[in-house]
Design a protein around this motif. Structure first.
Motif, short mmCIF file in Angstrom:
data_model
loop_
_atom_site.label_atom_id
_atom_site.label_comp_id
_atom_site.label_asym_id
_atom_site.label_seq_id
_atom_site.Cartn_x
_atom_site.Cartn_y
_atom_site.Cartn_z
N ALA A 64 0.85 -1.20 0.00
CA ALA A 64 0.00 0.00 0.00
C ALA A 64 0.88 1.24 0.00
N GLY A 65 0.38 2.30 -0.60
CA GLY A 65 1.12 3.55 -0.63
C GLY A 65 2.06 3.63 -1.82
N GLN A 66 2.89 4.65 -1.81
CA GLN A 66 3.77 4.92 -2.94
C GLN A 66 5.24 4.60 -2.69
N GLU A 67 5.59 4.10 -1.51
CA GLU A 67 6.99 3.85 -1.21
C GLU A 67 7.60 2.78 -2.10
N ASP A 68 6.80 1.79 -2.51
CA ASP A 68 7.31 0.75 -3.40
C ASP A 68 7.71 1.36 -4.74
N VAL A 69 6.92 2.29 -5.24
CA VAL A 69 7.22 2.96 -6.51
C VAL A 69 8.46 3.85 -6.34
N PHE A 70 8.52 4.58 -5.23
CA PHE A 70 9.67 5.44 -4.97
C PHE A 70 10.96 4.63 -4.96
N ARG A 71 10.96 3.49 -4.25
CA ARG A 71 12.16 2.66 -4.17
C ARG A 71 12.58 2.16 -5.55
N LYS A 72 11.60 1.76 -6.36
CA LYS A 72 11.91 1.27 -7.71
C LYS A 72 12.56 2.37 -8.54
N VAL A 73 11.94 3.55 -8.56
CA VAL A 73 12.45 4.65 -9.37
C VAL A 73 13.85 5.04 -8.89
N LYS A 74 14.03 5.17 -7.59
CA LYS A 74 15.34 5.54 -7.04
C LYS A 74 16.39 4.50 -7.44
N SER A 75 16.05 3.24 -7.30
CA SER A 75 16.96 2.15 -7.67
C SER A 75 17.31 2.21 -9.16
N ASP A 76 16.31 2.47 -10.00
CA ASP A 76 16.55 2.53 -11.44
C ASP A 76 17.49 3.68 -11.81
N PHE A 77 17.36 4.80 -11.14
CA PHE A 77 18.29 5.90 -11.38
C PHE A 77 19.70 5.51 -10.94
N GLN A 78 19.81 4.82 -9.79
CA GLN A 78 21.12 4.40 -9.29
C GLN A 78 21.77 3.40 -10.24
N VAL A 79 21.00 2.43 -10.72
CA VAL A 79 21.52 1.43 -11.65
C VAL A 79 22.03 2.10 -12.92
N ALA A 80 21.33 3.16 -13.36
CA ALA A 80 21.73 3.88 -14.57
C ALA A 80 22.82 4.92 -14.28
N SER A 81 23.32 4.93 -13.04
CA SER A 81 24.35 5.90 -12.61
C SER A 81 23.91 7.33 -12.88
N HIS A 82 22.64 7.58 -12.67
CA HIS A 82 22.06 8.92 -12.86
C HIS A 82 21.79 9.50 -11.48
N THR A 83 22.52 10.54 -11.12
CA THR A 83 22.37 11.15 -9.81
C THR A 83 21.11 12.01 -9.79
N ILE A 84 20.29 11.76 -8.77
CA ILE A 84 19.05 12.54 -8.62
C ILE A 84 18.69 12.59 -7.14
N GLU A 85 18.18 13.70 -6.72
CA GLU A 85 17.78 13.87 -5.32
C GLU A 85 16.45 13.17 -5.06
N ASP A 86 16.31 12.61 -3.86
CA ASP A 86 15.04 12.00 -3.46
C ASP A 86 13.90 13.00 -3.59
N SER A 87 14.18 14.25 -3.23
CA SER A 87 13.13 15.28 -3.27
C SER A 87 12.63 15.51 -4.69
N GLU A 88 13.50 15.38 -5.69
CA GLU A 88 13.06 15.56 -7.07
C GLU A 88 12.15 14.42 -7.50
N ILE A 89 12.48 13.20 -7.08
CA ILE A 89 11.63 12.05 -7.39
C ILE A 89 10.26 12.24 -6.73
N ARG A 90 10.27 12.57 -5.45
CA ARG A 90 9.00 12.75 -4.73
C ARG A 90 8.18 13.90 -5.32
#
Length: 106
Positions: A64-90
């Motif tokens: 439930a909620g959006q944390e599962d989506v947040f974790r996936k997106v954050k992980s995908d940026f990390q795997v792609a070596s793309h630096t992005i702030e958590d606040s920008e994703i949120r």
């Protein structure tokens, strides 16, 4: 008297079902918009974007909620070596949700 309560109960049940369906549609649309944003950031082509959107929608069903989506997106940026702030994703998640809600108000 019981017939009135039965009809009233069925009315509440129907409204609850419609509300649940709307919430599901809004969440799916929001995830679509988020997937489009992530895909653009990561330089995915049209086919990769479609697949990615499906991945995000599936990831949203983990809990439930959006944390599962947040974790996936954050992980995908990390795997792609793309630096992005958590606040920008949120922030993008919030924008996608507001846009999806607007879509269904019409």
């Amino acid at each position: 008297m019981s017939k009135i309560y039965d009809e009233r109960g069925k009315g509440f049940e129907k409204k609850f079902q419609m509300d649940e369906e709307l919430q599901f549609k809004v969440a799916a649309r929001s995830n679509k918009y988020l997937g489009e944003w992530v895909s653009a950031k990561l330089g995915k082509d049209e086919k990769e974007e479609k697949n990615y959107i499906q991945e995000i929608i599936k990831s949203d069903m983990e809990e439930a909620g959006q944390e599962d989506v947040f974790r996936k997106v954050k992980s995908d940026f990390q795997v792609a070596s793309h630096t992005i702030e958590d606040s920008e994703i949120r922030d993008q998640m919030e924008k996608a949700l507001l846009r999806a809600k607007e879509d269904f108000k019409k």
